[in-house]
Structures are given as C-alpha cells and as structure tokens.
Design a protein around this motif. Structure first.
Motif, PDB file in Angstrom:
ATOM      1  N   ASN A   1       0.854  -1.176   0.000  1.00  0.00           N
ATOM      2  CA  ASN A   1       0.000   0.000   0.000  1.00  0.00           C
ATOM      3  C   ASN A   1       0.896   1.233   0.000  1.00  0.00           C
ATOM      4  OD1 ASN A   1      -2.603  -1.290   0.209  1.00  0.00           O
ATOM      5  ND2 ASN A   1      -1.992  -1.865   2.279  1.00  0.00           N
TER       6      ASN A   1
ATOM      7  N   TRP B   1       1.164   5.405   0.115  1.00  0.00           N
ATOM      8  CA  TRP B   1       0.500   6.650   0.472  1.00  0.00           C
ATOM      9  C   TRP B   1       0.801   7.649  -0.632  1.00  0.00           C
ATOM     10  CZ3 TRP B   1      -2.912   7.923   4.069  1.00  0.00           C
ATOM     11  CH2 TRP B   1      -3.132   9.265   4.328  1.00  0.00           C
TER      12      TRP B   1
ATOM     13  N   GLY C   1      -0.671  10.712  -0.887  1.00  0.00           N
ATOM     14  CA  GLY C   1      -0.919  12.079  -0.446  1.00  0.00           C
ATOM     15  C   GLY C   1      -2.388  12.418  -0.583  1.00  0.00           C
ATOM     16  N   ALA C   2      -2.780  13.565  -0.051  1.00  0.00           N
ATOM     17  CA  ALA C   2      -4.172  14.031  -0.096  1.00  0.00           C
ATOM     18  C   ALA C   2      -5.121  12.965   0.460  1.00  0.00           C
ATOM     19  CB  ALA C   2      -4.565  14.448  -1.507  1.00  0.00           C
ATOM     20  N   ASN C   3      -4.693  12.295   1.527  1.00  0.00           N
ATOM     21  CA  ASN C   3      -5.482  11.248   2.186  1.00  0.00           C
ATOM     22  C   ASN C   3      -5.850  10.108   1.241  1.00  0.00           C
ATOM     23  OD1 ASN C   3      -5.414  12.530   4.665  1.00  0.00           O
ATOM     24  ND2 ASN C   3      -7.206  13.785   4.162  1.00  0.00           N
ATOM     25  N   VAL C   4      -4.931   9.753   0.337  1.00  0.00           N
ATOM     26  CA  VAL C   4      -5.170   8.673  -0.610  1.00  0.00           C
ATOM     27  C   VAL C   4      -4.072   7.624  -0.445  1.00  0.00           C
ATOM     28  CG1 VAL C   4      -5.300   8.052  -3.061  1.00  0.00           C
ATOM     29  CG2 VAL C   4      -6.274  10.208  -2.271  1.00  0.00           C
ATOM     30  N   MET C   5      -4.497   6.374  -0.229  1.00  0.00           N
ATOM     31  CA  MET C   5      -3.570   5.251  -0.171  1.00  0.00           C
ATOM     32  C   MET C   5      -4.112   4.182  -1.109  1.00  0.00           C
ATOM     33  SD  MET C   5      -2.378   2.940   3.071  1.00  0.00           S
ATOM     34  CE  MET C   5      -1.234   4.099   3.763  1.00  0.00           C
TER      35      MET C   5
END
Length: 175
Positions: free
Chosen positions: A104, A106, A108-112
């Motif tokens: 997984n 990451w 950024g911008a709360n996206v994984m």
C-alpha cells in the motif's frame, strides 16, 4: 521577449541609458524596474519553496523504493521479514511482515492505494525520476532568476546614477 525553457522572462539590460530615459521620468522608470525586481524575487521565493519540498520528497521516495525493491527480491521466500517500522521521525516500532505480493502506497491528499510489488516499483521509479528532473529544473530556474535579479538591480543603479547626474547638471546650469 526571450525566456528560459520554463517561461521565465529574461531581464533586459539597459545599454544606452540616455536613449532609454527619453520616454519616461526617472521616478516612473525606477518604480517599473523595482516592480520587476519584486516579481523576480517572488518567483525566486516560490522556487526556493519548491526546491525545499523536492529535497524532502526525494529521500522519502528513494527509501520507499529501496524497501519495495527488497520486497521484490524476497518475493519467492516464505519467511516473514523482521524490520523496524518508522512511526515518526524519531520513533520506530518492531514489525514482522508476512510474505506478500502487494504493498500500500501513500499517495498524499489522504489517498492510499494497493499495488503489486512490481507496479509499486515501476510507479516509484517514475516518480523518483520526475522529482529529480524537477529538482534540476528548479535549481536551474533559481540560478536564472538570480542572474535576472542582478541585471535588474544593475539597471536600477544605472537609472538612479543617471538621474543624479541629470539633477547635478541642471543645478550647475541654473547657477
């Protein structure tokens, strides 16, 4: 007007100050030149922030890429991987990673997102090369901007000196 490869305009150098000053007053010319210097300094500050951001991102991408490459190497093995996991800058925790074919990342911008190990390696390699190229371009832009700021400051000094000379000549002529 000439520009660098990323569209930053080249500062004109005033060769003939007498002909340059025929169109405007010295105050207006100095104001215009000072405004141009301010614009160049704003661009310089923007590039400095961009450089700082890239200098932080590149080591993180390299560290993540090294881990993904290690996972690629150990993909055929059934033994779990024992490691220290970075929780924060100075805080680590022990971790045991079971054999896996996915990771997984990451973004950024709360996206994984979950990627296969090979897709993750390809993605990170691409991101690393883009980041390094962007850093090189940013450093080139900073050098270019520094030259343009210097050129404009020389222009300001020449206009100011021309104005002082003109005022002195007017005073001498009137007395």
């Amino acid at each position: 007007m000439a520009t660098n490869p990323r569209g930053i305009p080249k500062a004109p150098f005033v060769d003939d100050i007498d002909s340059y000053m025929k169109s405007e007053t010295s105050e207006a010319t100095l104001r215009k030149l000072t405004e141009t210097v301010s614009k160049y300094k704003f661009m310089e500050n923007s590039r400095l922030q961009q450089r700082g951001s890239l200098e932080q991102k590149i080591p993180e991408i390299e560290k993540t890429l090294a881990l993904v490459e290690y996972l690629c190497e150990t993909q055929g093995s059934e033994a779990p991987i024992k490691t220290l996991f970075e929780v924060n800058d100075t805080l680590y925790a022990h971790a045991t990673i079971p054999p896996t074919k996915t990771v997984n990342l990451w973004l950024g911008a709360n996206v994984m997102l979950e990627y296969t190990v090979d897709e993750a390696k390809e993605l990170l390699t691409g991101k690393l090369s883009v980041a390094k190229k962007s850093l090189g371009d940013t450093v080139d832009d900073l050098e270019f901007l520094r030259d343009q700021i210097t050129t404009m400051e020389v222009n300001i000094a020449r206009v100011y000196n021309w104005d002082v000379k003109q005022r002195r000549q007017q005073r001498e002529a009137s007395s």
